[in-house]
Design an enzyme around this catalytic site. Structure first.
Site, PDB file in Angstrom:
ATOM      1  CG  ASP A 181      62.436  83.546  25.844  1.00 17.22           C
ATOM      2  OD1 ASP A 181      63.543  83.349  24.978  1.00 17.22           O
ATOM      3  OD2 ASP A 181      62.526  83.013  26.967  1.00 17.22           O
TER       4      ASP A 181
ATOM      5  CE  LYS B  24      60.949  73.902  14.113  1.00 17.30           C
ATOM      6  NZ  LYS B  24      62.028  73.913  14.542  1.00 17.30           N
TER       7      LYS B  24
ATOM      8  CG  PHE C 262      67.141  75.264  15.731  1.00 19.68           C
ATOM      9  CD1 PHE C 262      65.994  75.529  14.771  1.00 19.68           C
ATOM     10  CD2 PHE C 262      67.079  75.925  16.951  1.00 19.68           C
ATOM     11  CE1 PHE C 262      64.792  76.248  15.496  1.00 19.68           C
ATOM     12  CE2 PHE C 262      66.080  76.581  17.320  1.00 19.68           C
ATOM     13  CZ  PHE C 262      65.055  76.683  16.545  1.00 19.68           C
ATOM     14  N   GLY C 263      68.371  72.903  17.420  1.00 18.12           N
ATOM     15  CA  GLY C 263      67.887  72.658  18.881  1.00 18.12           C
ATOM     16  C   GLY C 263      67.479  71.315  19.271  1.00 18.12           C
TER      17      GLY C 263
ATOM     18  CE  LYS D 122      64.396  82.842  16.999  1.00 13.20           C
ATOM     19  NZ  LYS D 122      64.251  83.224  18.413  1.00 13.20           N
TER      20      LYS D 122
ATOM     21  CB  THR E 252      65.841  88.053  16.130  1.00 15.44           C
ATOM     22  OG1 THR E 252      66.764  87.019  15.935  1.00 15.44           O
ATOM     23  CG2 THR E 252      65.005  88.409  14.937  1.00 15.44           C
TER      24      THR E 252
HETATM   25  P1  IMP Z   1      64.944  80.956  21.579  1.00 10.74           P
HETATM   26  O1  IMP Z   1      63.918  81.387  22.545  1.00 10.74           O
HETATM   27  O2  IMP Z   1      64.019  80.951  20.025  1.00 10.74           O
HETATM   28  O3  IMP Z   1      66.314  81.349  21.410  1.00 10.74           O
HETATM   29  O4  IMP Z   1      64.893  79.363  21.733  1.00 10.74           O
HETATM   30  C1  IMP Z   1      65.403  78.999  23.122  1.00 10.74           C
HETATM   31  C2  IMP Z   1      65.849  77.507  22.879  1.00 10.74           C
HETATM   32  O5  IMP Z   1      64.982  76.688  22.851  1.00 10.74           O
HETATM   33  C3  IMP Z   1      66.908  77.293  21.618  1.00 10.74           C
HETATM   34  O6  IMP Z   1      68.182  77.550  21.872  1.00 10.74           O
HETATM   35  C4  IMP Z   1      66.532  75.988  21.436  1.00 10.74           C
HETATM   36  O7  IMP Z   1      67.420  74.843  22.205  1.00 10.74           O
HETATM   37  C5  IMP Z   1      65.268  75.643  21.990  1.00 10.74           C
HETATM   38  N1  IMP Z   1      64.374  75.775  20.870  1.00 10.74           N
HETATM   39  C6  IMP Z   1      63.476  76.963  20.325  1.00 10.74           C
HETATM   40  N2  IMP Z   1      62.685  76.608  19.363  1.00 10.74           N
HETATM   41  C7  IMP Z   1      63.172  75.291  18.968  1.00 10.74           C
HETATM   42  C8  IMP Z   1      62.643  74.747  17.822  1.00 10.74           C
HETATM   43  O8  IMP Z   1      61.724  74.954  16.841  1.00 10.74           O
HETATM   44  N3  IMP Z   1      62.865  73.195  17.880  1.00 10.74           N
HETATM   45  C9  IMP Z   1      63.838  72.997  18.824  1.00 10.74           C
HETATM   46  N4  IMP Z   1      64.289  73.322  19.756  1.00 10.74           N
HETATM   47  C10 IMP Z   1      63.978  74.975  19.872  1.00 10.74           C
END
Ligand code: IMP
Length: 197
Positions: free
Chosen positions: A68, A171, A148-149, A12, A7
């Protein structure tokens, strides 16, 4: 032991280091010189985690892992899942992703969802997978400013507020990513690769 985390996200790394404890020193793939974006073209979380871990392992030849995560919504047959980051468009725009999710769920009674994280660890040329799940429901509207997200829409089971209304500490104590990382740490400890947590 030293472990490379595939990453470039310093948040993270910090979060993972707190969970992993003193027995493991996490190094980001960026610190090892992999500054380009690592490709993610898999159809499942497992595939994507493995693709990223292998990419880093081929370059560093050292123990490494990648994660992921996807949001899996029951009424949408597990979508957005592996496509969570790019649900609405290629832009990875959280607010557009949340708008799309709310639209797709309009009129649906079943709001059950879960976050699922998969970690692929490559050590001694063997692959091990670890999973972490956080169950919850999708709120009718976004609330909260933390995280986030999809955090402003996700109400974890046993709570009456969204992840975005919890502190980072709260969290991290329940999150899908923390659970997957704890399993990874337990595995390393059982394999006697680390002595303390
Ligand atoms: P990644 O694999 O960690 O990059 O996550 C992929 C996508 O899932 C991110 O771009 C977010 O949209 C969503 N996501 C992952 N983890 C979280 C979280 O803890 N809270 C909210 N959305 C998340």
């Amino acid at each position: 032991m030293e472990l490379i985390f595939a990453t470039g996200n310093p948040h993270k790394i910090k979060e993972a280091q707190e969970i992993a404890g003193k027995g493991i020193t996490l190094i980001s793939s960026v610190e090892t010189g992999i500054t380009e974006e690592i490709p993610e073209y898999g159809d499942t979380l497992n595939e994507n985690a493995l693709i990223k871990a292998e990419y880093v392992h081929k370059r560093c030849h050292k123990p490494c892992f990648a994660d992921d995560t996807g949001l899996e919504v029951e009424a949408l047959d597990g979508k957005p899942g592996v496509k969570s980051a790019r649900y609405a468009s290629e832009e990875c725009d959280s607010s557009k992703n949340m708008d799309k999710l709310l639209n797709e769920l309009e009129g649906k009674e079943n709001r059950k969802a879960r976050f699922r994280t998969v970690i692929a660890l490559i050590i001694d040329n063997k692959v091990n997978y670890f999973e972490g799940i956080l169950d919850g429901t999708i709120a009718n509207e976004a609330s909260g400013k933390e995280g986030f997200g999809y955090d402003p829409l996700f109400i974890p089971e046993g709570y009456n507020k969204t992840l975005a209304e919890l502190t980072a500490e709260e969290k991290n104590s329940i999150s899908h990513r923390a659970k997957a990382l704890s399993s990874l740490t337990c595995f390393l400890s059982k394999e006697k690769l680390i002595s303390n947590k």
